[in-house]
Design an enzyme around this catalytic site. Structure first.
Site, PDB file in Angstrom:
ATOM      1  N   ASP A  32      65.952 -93.211  62.922  1.00 39.58           N
ATOM      2  CA  ASP A  32      65.957 -94.676  62.806  1.00 39.58           C
ATOM      3  C   ASP A  32      64.549 -95.243  62.679  1.00 39.58           C
ATOM      4  OD1 ASP A  32      68.564 -94.284  63.225  1.00 39.58           O
ATOM      5  OD2 ASP A  32      68.742 -95.527  65.036  1.00 39.58           O
ATOM      6  N   ALA A  33      63.609 -94.628  63.434  1.00 37.00           N
ATOM      7  CA  ALA A  33      62.245 -95.165  63.446  1.00 37.00           C
ATOM      8  C   ALA A  33      61.635 -95.106  62.047  1.00 37.00           C
ATOM      9  CB  ALA A  33      61.383 -94.379  64.433  1.00 37.00           C
ATOM     10  N   TYR A  35      63.296 -95.383  59.248  1.00 39.14           N
ATOM     11  CA  TYR A  35      63.920 -96.487  58.505  1.00 39.14           C
ATOM     12  C   TYR A  35      63.260 -97.812  58.892  1.00 39.14           C
ATOM     13  CZ  TYR A  35      67.498 -99.620  56.674  1.00 39.14           C
ATOM     14  OH  TYR A  35      68.150-100.621  55.990  1.00 39.14           O
ATOM     15  N   GLU A 112      70.499-107.505  79.468  1.00 41.89           N
ATOM     16  CA  GLU A 112      71.588-106.541  79.276  1.00 41.89           C
ATOM     17  C   GLU A 112      71.031-105.277  78.624  1.00 41.89           C
ATOM     18  OE1 GLU A 112      74.543-108.330  76.761  1.00 41.89           O
ATOM     19  OE2 GLU A 112      74.819-110.047  78.082  1.00 41.89           O
ATOM     20  N   LYS A 114      70.781-102.638  75.792  1.00 41.44           N
ATOM     21  CA  LYS A 114      71.163-102.662  74.381  1.00 41.44           C
ATOM     22  C   LYS A 114      71.847-101.331  74.094  1.00 41.44           C
ATOM     23  CE  LYS A 114      69.610-103.883  69.768  1.00 41.44           C
ATOM     24  NZ  LYS A 114      70.405-102.880  69.051  1.00 41.44           N
ATOM     25  N   ASP A 116      73.596 -98.365  72.314  1.00 39.34           N
ATOM     26  CA  ASP A 116      73.382 -97.804  70.983  1.00 39.34           C
ATOM     27  C   ASP A 116      74.710 -97.296  70.421  1.00 39.34           C
ATOM     28  OD1 ASP A 116      72.010 -97.179  68.761  1.00 39.34           O
ATOM     29  OD2 ASP A 116      70.942 -95.466  69.596  1.00 39.34           O
ATOM     30  N   ARG A 135      81.511-104.809  62.363  1.00 40.66           N
ATOM     31  CA  ARG A 135      80.675-105.930  62.009  1.00 40.66           C
ATOM     32  C   ARG A 135      80.497-106.054  60.492  1.00 40.66           C
ATOM     33  NH1 ARG A 135      75.144-106.122  61.671  1.00 40.66           N
ATOM     34  NH2 ARG A 135      74.338-108.236  61.714  1.00 40.66           N
ATOM     35  N   TYR A 223      80.060-108.080  75.428  1.00 35.14           N
ATOM     36  CA  TYR A 223      78.910-108.915  75.775  1.00 35.14           C
ATOM     37  C   TYR A 223      78.932-110.323  75.198  1.00 35.14           C
ATOM     38  CZ  TYR A 223      77.513-106.535  71.437  1.00 35.14           C
ATOM     39  OH  TYR A 223      77.492-106.005  70.190  1.00 35.14           O
ATOM     40  N   LYS A 288      68.982-112.709  76.925  1.00 37.92           N
ATOM     41  CA  LYS A 288      69.762-113.819  76.393  1.00 37.92           C
ATOM     42  C   LYS A 288      69.589-115.029  77.291  1.00 37.92           C
ATOM     43  CE  LYS A 288      73.308-110.736  74.575  1.00 37.92           C
ATOM     44  NZ  LYS A 288      74.687-110.232  74.681  1.00 37.92           N
ATOM     45  N   LYS A 312      63.040-103.501  72.170  1.00 40.71           N
ATOM     46  CA  LYS A 312      63.360-102.096  71.916  1.00 40.71           C
ATOM     47  C   LYS A 312      62.450-101.154  72.715  1.00 40.71           C
ATOM     48  CE  LYS A 312      65.839-101.026  68.587  1.00 40.71           C
ATOM     49  NZ  LYS A 312      65.949-101.239  67.188  1.00 40.71           N
ATOM     50  N   CYS A 406      49.660 -59.898  71.438  1.00 38.89           N
ATOM     51  CA  CYS A 406      49.398 -61.135  72.166  1.00 38.89           C
ATOM     52  C   CYS A 406      48.161 -61.822  71.582  1.00 38.89           C
ATOM     53  CB  CYS A 406      49.177 -60.809  73.642  1.00 38.89           C
ATOM     54  SG  CYS A 406      48.558 -62.220  74.584  1.00 38.89           S
ATOM     55  N   CYS A 409      45.278 -61.498  74.537  1.00 34.66           N
ATOM     56  CA  CYS A 409      44.679 -60.246  75.008  1.00 34.66           C
ATOM     57  C   CYS A 409      44.921 -59.076  74.067  1.00 34.66           C
ATOM     58  CB  CYS A 409      45.201 -59.908  76.409  1.00 34.66           C
ATOM     59  SG  CYS A 409      46.918 -59.369  76.426  1.00 34.66           S
ATOM     60  N   CYS A 424      54.178 -61.135  76.220  1.00 36.41           N
ATOM     61  CA  CYS A 424      52.992 -60.292  76.170  1.00 36.41           C
ATOM     62  C   CYS A 424      53.168 -59.242  77.255  1.00 36.41           C
ATOM     63  CB  CYS A 424      51.758 -61.151  76.458  1.00 36.41           C
ATOM     64  SG  CYS A 424      50.365 -60.224  77.096  1.00 36.41           S
ATOM     65  N   CYS A 430      46.088 -59.826  80.929  1.00 35.57           N
ATOM     66  CA  CYS A 430      46.020 -60.934  79.978  1.00 35.57           C
ATOM     67  C   CYS A 430      45.466 -62.176  80.680  1.00 35.57           C
ATOM     68  CB  CYS A 430      47.407 -61.217  79.424  1.00 35.57           C
ATOM     69  SG  CYS A 430      47.422 -62.601  78.271  1.00 35.57           S
TER      70      CYS A 430
HETATM   71  S1  IVH Z   1      74.441-109.519  71.377  1.00 37.22           S
HETATM   72  C1  IVH Z   1      74.078-112.877  68.658  1.00 37.22           C
HETATM   73  N1  IVH Z   1      74.250-107.742  73.275  1.00 37.22           N
HETATM   74  O1  IVH Z   1      72.755-104.794  68.808  1.00 37.22           O
HETATM   75  C2  IVH Z   1      73.913-111.657  69.426  1.00 37.22           C
HETATM   76  N2  IVH Z   1      74.198-106.994  71.015  1.00 37.22           N
HETATM   77  O2  IVH Z   1      70.670-105.599  66.958  1.00 37.22           O
HETATM   78  C3  IVH Z   1      74.768-110.567  68.946  1.00 37.22           C
HETATM   79  N3  IVH Z   1      74.044-104.574  70.787  1.00 37.22           N
HETATM   80  O3  IVH Z   1      74.892-106.058  66.351  1.00 37.22           O
HETATM   81  C4  IVH Z   1      74.634-109.310  69.655  1.00 37.22           C
HETATM   82  N4  IVH Z   1      74.017-104.105  72.932  1.00 37.22           N
HETATM   83  O4  IVH Z   1      75.705-104.100  67.804  1.00 37.22           O
HETATM   84  C5  IVH Z   1      74.272-107.954  71.942  1.00 37.22           C
HETATM   85  N5  IVH Z   1      74.110-106.255  75.072  1.00 37.22           N
HETATM   86  C6  IVH Z   1      74.150-106.487  73.750  1.00 37.22           C
HETATM   87  C7  IVH Z   1      74.089-105.437  72.807  1.00 37.22           C
HETATM   88  C8  IVH Z   1      74.111-105.742  71.453  1.00 37.22           C
HETATM   89  C9  IVH Z   1      73.996-103.608  71.706  1.00 37.22           C
HETATM   90  C10 IVH Z   1      73.984-104.351  69.321  1.00 37.22           C
HETATM   91  C11 IVH Z   1      75.039-105.080  68.541  1.00 37.22           C
HETATM   92  C12 IVH Z   1      74.290-105.975  67.596  1.00 37.22           C
HETATM   93  C13 IVH Z   1      72.964-105.289  67.518  1.00 37.22           C
HETATM   94  C14 IVH Z   1      71.873-106.261  67.125  1.00 37.22           C
END
Ligand code: IVH
Length: 670
Positions: A32-33, A35, A112, A114, A116, A135, A223, A288, A312, A406, A409, A424, A430
């Site tokens: 991902d990094a 990307y 909260e 995040k 994955d 989504r 969430y 949030k 992140k 080795c 040594c 070794c 050694c």
């Molecule tokens: S809130 C308007 N809360 O992260 C806010 N998203 O990068 C909408 N995700 O599409 C998302 N944990 O798939 C929210 N505690 C959390 C989350 C969370 C993971 C994901 C979610 C979202 C993406 C956004």
């Protein structure tokens, strides 16, 4: 110099390809990094040259094309995404902008994890689950109702007072245990494995046959509330989460309401520390704004709200070039192939070396010098090369050959039948093995000789002055002072540290002498079982096998260690030079002790005893004390100012004891 237009086109093409593999095929080729880096570069380029923006640029779309295999579902309210912050500064900027816009001095936030996984929308009509959708691109997703219905955590009917129609949003994910199990099975079947739990979850959710989804242990955390008809909502996000929970949907137990952005950042640090021990993957935290009315005022920009941000964690996997492979010799002679890398920032630090474990792993992963490889650094774990980006293999890669001699040594390298590790054969001839043994001997959890650094050990071994650990105790202050980088003062300190280390404990000593496969915990078990060194030296295999933690392999290593005259000689010298340890009273049947089988972690400072006292008492009652919290921990004893261990314990739902609680377990009267 590459023209910006050319670069933008190249970036778009790469991003399109990666996004297709990621979103449509659930089979990304790069971390991902990588990307993210390309995406950010394109974003920056387009910001500087807006004329380069084309309608089909990946920056002009959020999310993925819906897959044609599923019916499209138009979201009644768009599913937004989140802006990302990668640094504390970006977080503070976000908070400042939000406060200014809202006209508030401080904002209350909910922090909260995040998760994955992948976002889903669940629509309940009069309490009944009628639709589940991915989504997709934020406006239109895919209908995955049949598959989501197989997830046991998703109630088919809500409980309590429910609105006429409510859409709930959350994240579907695969816990790590389920992910590993799934990959084990795929591997056994010779099928392709998934690179991470999120892709595995996406693959599972987008199965055409719901019966297949049903066999994958998917879970969900909710969430947010999306669309709502004929119902009212509370005034804060935290209450909203409570309401969602009351309806019967899972909500994260890690969510926390805090009073300031500083507390947000503190919570970030705690979750980051707890991250490795969580049973699922999180890639950051989300802040949030708690007050829903303030959220209204703040509104949104592009496709992300102004009232939330994702902070992140540093990426744990990135790709880089493998420049060379060298072999390091450890204290047991084990040859470890070490990757020399083009330096990369991963897991929060710059890494230029990573382990390749052993030759079998190199072959299994088909790693060759010159390859582009994915490097992983998670928590405090040593960075490792996890896989090769095979699509990017250049023509001139070279195979990795195991050295026959080795590298330190020159002794023969041998690999025992059935063992993955080559060694070794030089033993203490050694210098690498000698250095390794000494480094281990003086380390903090062994003899704990403060100030005896690697460079110093290297010099002492190279000059031949120190051959065995016992020789350390014959070093004089003058001698030490004459060495490179040593002054009178540090020489004096070192002599004092050596002197202090002589008063030790049996468990430490057994650990320090470096018997193969005998770690700290096993060393302590051996100490408890035999009480003193002569009894351990005389113990036969049967007696050893009776010790908790000791299996046939360890028993054999212990025996063969004490069968070597040389080792007995070193132990004898240590005693002669003044190393002392108290005998331990041997309890006949450890199985009947109050705390046997229980694992403790101590954190913070206790009032009536030191941590070492507490540790000794727990061990005396048959319990184990380890340094880090994991799912195997039974109790965390928390004193004043506990560290991240307490947070980890809470995150894992492990029982936390205060001092009185520990005393009660130890059988102290109150
Ligand atoms: S809130 C308007 N809360 O992260 C806010 N998203 O990068 C909408 N995700 O599409 C998302 N944990 O798939 C929210 N505690 C959390 C989350 C969370 C993971 C994901 C979610 C979202 C993406 C956004």
């Amino acid at each position: 110099m590459i023209e910006p237009a050319q670069r933008a086109a190249a970036l778009r093409e790469q991003l399109h390809e990666h996004a297709h593999r990621y979103y449509v095929l659930d089979d990304p080729s790069v971390p991902d990094a990588d990307y993210d880096r390309l995406y950010r570069e394109l974003e920056a380029l387009e910001a500087e040259h807006p004329e380069l923006i084309v309608p089909d640029s990946p920056t002009q779309r959020v999310g993925a094309q819906p897959n044609s295999a599923f019916e499209p579902v138009r979201h009644r309210l768009p599913m937004l995404s989140l802006a990302n912050a990668f640094s504390e500064q970006e977080v503070r900027d976000f908070d400042r902008r939000a406060r200014e816009r809202a006209g508030e001095d401080a904002l209350v936030y909910v922090v909260e994890p995040k998760m994955d996984g992948l976002a889903v929308s669940l629509t309940y009509e009069r309490g009944l689950l009628v639709k589940a959708a991915t989504r997709g691109d934020g406006r239109t997703g895919e209908d995955v109702t049949a598959n989501v219905r197989t997830i046991r955590q998703v109630p088919l009917r809500l409980s309590g007072d429910v609105p006429e129609l409510v859409e709930i949003r959350g994240e579907i994910y695969l816990p790590l245990a389920g992910f590993h199990e799934m990959n084990r099975r795929l591997e056994a079947d010779g099928a392709k494995t998934f690179v991470n739990p999120r892709n595995a979850a996406a693959g599972a959710l987008r199965q055409l046959d719901p019966a297949v989804t049903a066999r994958r242990p998917l879970e969900i955390v909710c969430y947010a509330v999306g669309h709502l008809e004929a119902g009212s909502l509370p005034t804060t996000h935290m209450e909203l989460l409570e309401l969602i929970a009351a309806w019967g949907l899972p909500v994260s137990s890690l969510n926390q309401r805090v009073d300031s952005i500083d507390d947000c950042l503190r919570q970030y640090a705690e979750l980051q520390a707890a991250r490795e021990e969580l049973p699922f993957e999180i890639d950051g935290v989300v802040y949030k704004v708690d007050d829903l009315a303030i959220r209204e005022t703040l509104g949104q920009v592009a496709r992300a709200p102004r009232w939330a941000i994702a902070h992140k964690f540093p990426a744990e996997e990135v790709s880089t070039r493998l420049l060379d492979v060298e072999f390091q010799v450890g204290r047991t002679g084990a040859l470890t192939p070490v990757a020399r890398l083009d330096p990369v920032f991963v897991g929060g630090v710059t890494v230029s070396n990573a382990t390749l474990h052993n030759m079998d792993e190199i072959e299994r992963k088909d790693v060759r010098i010159g390859d582009r490889v994915v490097v992983r650094r998670a928590g405090d774990v040593i960075p490792e090369v996890v896989r090769v980006l095979i699509d990017e293999r250049p023509d001139d890669v070279q195979r990795v050959e195991q050295p026959a001699a080795c590298p330190v040594c020159g002794s023969d390298v041998v690999r025992a039948e059935g063992e993955a590790i080559a060694r070794c054969s030089g033993g203490l001839v050694c210098s690498a093995q000698r250095e390794g043994a000494l480094r281990h001997f003086v380390s903090r959890r062994a003899m704990d000789v403060d100030g005896m650094g690697d460079k110093l050990i290297e010099q002492l071994v190279a000059s031949g002055r120190v051959q065995s650990p016992a020789d350390l105790y014959t070093l004089t202050q003058d001698e030490l002072a004459s060495l490179e980088r040593m002054g009178e003062k540090s020489a004096a300190n070192l002599v004092a540290a050596l002197e202090r280390s002589k008063q030790t404990e049996l468990g430490r000593l057994i650990y320090a002498i470096g018997i193969r496969e005998v770690g700290e915990v096993t060393a302590q078990s051996l100490a408890n079982a035999f009480g003193d060194l002569p009894a351990l030296i005389d113990a036969d295999e049967e007696a050893l096998l009776a010790v908790p933690d000791v299996g046939p392999i360890v028993a054999r290593h212990v025996r063969s260690f004490f069968e070597q005259e040389q080792n007995l000689g070193v132990l004898e010298s240590l005693r002669e030079l003044g190393v002392r340890w108290p005998k331990i009273e041997v309890v006949e049947s450890p199985a009947e002790q109050a705390l046997s089988g229980k694992t403790f972690v101590l954190t913070g400072s206790l009032e009536t005893m030191t941590r070492d006292d507490a540790k000794a008492r727990i061990q005396a009652s048959g319990g184990k004390v380890t340094g880090s919290v994991s799912r195997k921990t039974d109790y965390v004893v928390a004193g004043a100012d506990p560290g991240s261990k307490l947070a980890k314990a809470e995150a894992l739902g492990i029982e936390v004891l205060d001092e009185a609680g520990l005393r009660a377990l130890l059988g102290d009267a109150d």
